[in-house]
Design a protein around this motif. Sequence first.
Motif, PDB file in Angstrom:
ATOM      1  N   MET A   1       0.817  -1.006  -0.052  1.00  0.00           N
ATOM      2  CA  MET A   1       0.207   0.367  -0.084  1.00  0.00           C
ATOM      3  C   MET A   1       0.683   1.607   0.237  1.00  0.00           C
ATOM      4  O   MET A   1       1.766   1.763   0.283  1.00  0.00           O
ATOM      5  N   LYS A   2       0.310   1.982  -0.376  1.00  0.00           N
ATOM      6  CA  LYS A   2       1.144   3.364  -0.862  1.00  0.00           C
ATOM      7  C   LYS A   2       0.559   4.501  -0.949  1.00  0.00           C
ATOM      8  O   LYS A   2      -0.629   4.795  -0.189  1.00  0.00           O
ATOM      9  N   ASP A 336     -14.563   7.244  -1.790  1.00  0.00           N
ATOM     10  CA  ASP A 336     -13.841   6.452  -1.486  1.00  0.00           C
ATOM     11  C   ASP A 336     -13.652   5.467  -0.482  1.00  0.00           C
ATOM     12  O   ASP A 336     -14.495   5.653   0.354  1.00  0.00           O
ATOM     13  N   VAL A 337     -12.256   4.444  -0.622  1.00  0.00           N
ATOM     14  CA  VAL A 337     -13.771   3.517   0.518  1.00  0.00           C
ATOM     15  C   VAL A 337     -12.209   3.179   1.451  1.00  0.00           C
ATOM     16  O   VAL A 337     -11.434   2.772   1.562  1.00  0.00           O
ATOM     17  N   ALA A 338     -13.247   2.897   2.455  1.00  0.00           N
ATOM     18  CA  ALA A 338     -12.167   2.545   3.939  1.00  0.00           C
ATOM     19  C   ALA A 338     -12.056   1.128   3.908  1.00  0.00           C
ATOM     20  O   ALA A 338     -13.738   0.914   4.436  1.00  0.00           O
ATOM     21  N   SER A 339     -11.202   0.764   4.475  1.00  0.00           N
ATOM     22  CA  SER A 339     -11.560  -0.824   4.767  1.00  0.00           C
ATOM     23  C   SER A 339     -10.322  -1.376   5.355  1.00  0.00           C
ATOM     24  O   SER A 339      -9.464  -0.568   6.463  1.00  0.00           O
ATOM     25  N   TYR A 347      -7.354   4.040   3.788  1.00  0.00           N
ATOM     26  CA  TYR A 347      -9.348   4.440   2.909  1.00  0.00           C
ATOM     27  C   TYR A 347      -8.042   4.137   2.055  1.00  0.00           C
ATOM     28  O   TYR A 347      -7.238   4.828   1.647  1.00  0.00           O
ATOM     29  N   GLN A 348      -8.995   3.851   0.776  1.00  0.00           N
ATOM     30  CA  GLN A 348      -7.993   3.776  -0.287  1.00  0.00           C
ATOM     31  C   GLN A 348      -9.011   4.902  -1.931  1.00  0.00           C
ATOM     32  O   GLN A 348     -10.666   4.761  -1.635  1.00  0.00           O
ATOM     33  N   ASP A 349      -7.763   6.228  -2.150  1.00  0.00           N
ATOM     34  CA  ASP A 349      -8.359   7.751  -3.175  1.00  0.00           C
ATOM     35  C   ASP A 349      -9.356   6.636  -3.976  1.00  0.00           C
ATOM     36  O   ASP A 349      -8.844   5.884  -5.251  1.00  0.00           O
ATOM     37  N   GLY A 350     -10.419   7.136  -4.292  1.00  0.00           N
ATOM     38  CA  GLY A 350     -10.825   6.354  -5.607  1.00  0.00           C
ATOM     39  C   GLY A 350     -11.225   7.089  -6.714  1.00  0.00           C
ATOM     40  O   GLY A 350     -11.099   6.958  -7.798  1.00  0.00           O
ATOM     41  N   ALA A 351     -10.109   8.326  -6.834  1.00  0.00           N
ATOM     42  CA  ALA A 351      -9.290   8.987  -7.776  1.00  0.00           C
ATOM     43  C   ALA A 351      -8.408   8.742  -8.417  1.00  0.00           C
ATOM     44  O   ALA A 351      -8.022   8.565  -9.599  1.00  0.00           O
ATOM     45  N   THR A 352      -7.269   8.150  -7.612  1.00  0.00           N
ATOM     46  CA  THR A 352      -5.828   8.053  -7.445  1.00  0.00           C
ATOM     47  C   THR A 352      -6.104   6.267  -7.434  1.00  0.00           C
ATOM     48  O   THR A 352      -5.129   5.464  -7.696  1.00  0.00           O
ATOM     49  N   PHE A 353      -6.236   5.509  -6.699  1.00  0.00           N
ATOM     50  CA  PHE A 353      -6.145   4.591  -6.243  1.00  0.00           C
ATOM     51  C   PHE A 353      -5.169   4.103  -4.854  1.00  0.00           C
ATOM     52  O   PHE A 353      -5.261   2.729  -4.926  1.00  0.00           O
ATOM     53  N   ASP A 354      -4.413   4.941  -4.630  1.00  0.00           N
ATOM     54  CA  ASP A 354      -3.518   4.911  -4.008  1.00  0.00           C
ATOM     55  C   ASP A 354      -4.244   4.452  -1.782  1.00  0.00           C
ATOM     56  O   ASP A 354      -5.439   5.547  -1.710  1.00  0.00           O
ATOM     57  N   TRP A 355      -3.423   4.120  -1.594  1.00  0.00           N
ATOM     58  CA  TRP A 355      -3.852   3.539  -0.328  1.00  0.00           C
ATOM     59  C   TRP A 355      -3.359   4.888   0.930  1.00  0.00           C
ATOM     60  O   TRP A 355      -2.080   5.356   0.571  1.00  0.00           O
ATOM     61  N   THR A 356      -4.687   5.356   2.178  1.00  0.00           N
ATOM     62  CA  THR A 356      -3.579   6.153   3.055  1.00  0.00           C
ATOM     63  C   THR A 356      -4.428   4.917   4.503  1.00  0.00           C
ATOM     64  O   THR A 356      -5.158   5.173   4.519  1.00  0.00           O
ATOM     65  N   LYS A 357      -2.987   5.451   5.082  1.00  0.00           N
ATOM     66  CA  LYS A 357      -3.513   4.553   6.880  1.00  0.00           C
ATOM     67  C   LYS A 357      -4.351   5.474   7.686  1.00  0.00           C
ATOM     68  O   LYS A 357      -3.353   6.767   7.457  1.00  0.00           O
ATOM     69  N   VAL A 358      -5.088   5.588   8.143  1.00  0.00           N
ATOM     70  CA  VAL A 358      -5.425   6.063   9.254  1.00  0.00           C
ATOM     71  C   VAL A 358      -4.934   5.746  10.996  1.00  0.00           C
ATOM     72  O   VAL A 358      -4.758   6.550  11.725  1.00  0.00           O
ATOM     73  N   SER A 359      -4.944   4.662  10.964  1.00  0.00           N
ATOM     74  CA  SER A 359      -5.422   4.130  12.557  1.00  0.00           C
ATOM     75  C   SER A 359      -4.288   2.229  12.320  1.00  0.00           C
ATOM     76  O   SER A 359      -4.708   1.865  11.637  1.00  0.00           O
ATOM     77  N   ASN A 360      -3.102   2.309  12.889  1.00  0.00           N
ATOM     78  CA  ASN A 360      -3.032   1.147  13.578  1.00  0.00           C
ATOM     79  C   ASN A 360      -3.695   0.279  13.642  1.00  0.00           C
ATOM     80  O   ASN A 360      -3.282  -0.935  13.622  1.00  0.00           O
TER      81      ASN A 360
END
Length: 374
Positions: A1-2, A336-339, A347-360
């Motif tokens: 994930m990026k 965007d989709v949080a999982s 969550y995954q940015d719906g435009a770029t498909f890049d993933w961002t970490k929110v919480s451990n």
Amino acid sequence: MKNKLFLSFNKLNLSFLYFSLFIFTFLIILKISSPSLAIAAEVTLLWDPSTNATGYVLHYGTESNYYETSIDVEDNLQYTVSDLDDNQLYYFAVSAYNENGDSDYSDEISYNTGLDKPESLSEIIGTWENGILYWDENESKMTQMTDDTLDGDIAAGDFTGDGIADVASIWPGGLWYQDGATLAWTRIPGSAPTKLTAGDVTGDGRCEIIGTWSSGIWYRDVAESSWTQMTSDVTKGDIAAGDFTGDGIADVASTWASGLWYQDGATLDWTRIPGSAPDNLTAGVMSADGRCEIIGTWSSGIWYRDVAESSWTHMTSDLTKGDIAAGDFTGDGIADVASTWSSGLWYQDGATFDWTKVSNEAPTKLTAGDVTGN
């Protein structure tokens, strides 16, 4: 994930524009991108075809009603202007033409290509051991909504019609919802459902709470005193609500032993989507058409589908370990989709498909809604 790179999309809808020769609707979609901070702005303009028009001219400049550049786009109904300066206010208009001559300019619209980060339009809401919390991408922090611990499903929607998302949740004592403005909790009499979602199934602008019981799927307006049954069939899994058909009324997707189905909120007809049923469901606007897509998780990853299309689009092959939720967390008009994963909440940015970490630490249940009212 990026971690995602900066990318934003903004969309403005304009009213009918009148010309001496033609009448058509003008839509502008604005795209600003900064790959590796090399700043460049792109503006894509779209319009409906005009009766008797054989072509169109796009005009733009940096002064109102004075257009330094005019581009004959022939009979195309959209055009992308590239290499615009950053932090510059531009003005746009369109004219149409045929063998009889040129029309007047359309009403003028403007846009500033400043690269300010857009505001999130939705927050990620989850349940943890210490209660219900939400993540605001604008503030990059978690905010606690309640320290009470629940062990059931949650769903967010504007149940009270004040423009702020409220949160319905299942507790050992039944079904409750929290008013997003007052933070007061209200219990809804009766037994608690097994699964929850939310959507405007009546078309009145307010969301209804939608739940599954052994007697089928029911919905309720919190201002009313009773539930309305949508079907007496018993779903075997998750449910999600969204406007899949584009008629302004929420439709409900649900997983059954026979697969994945959705009910048209206007006709109440059920339609089966071929293939196996997903493990988890959510819904969100993944494209620029304004309709919600069904989003699901399988052993092959996360996929989404427009009910008008015949195939699924793959978002990731990574296998989520739990719940998912969709919302516009980045403010670009695309869901965007949080999982939940073994490594935490992403969550995954719906435009770029890049993933961002929110919480451990991953929450047990997820939903999404505009609890901050922005």
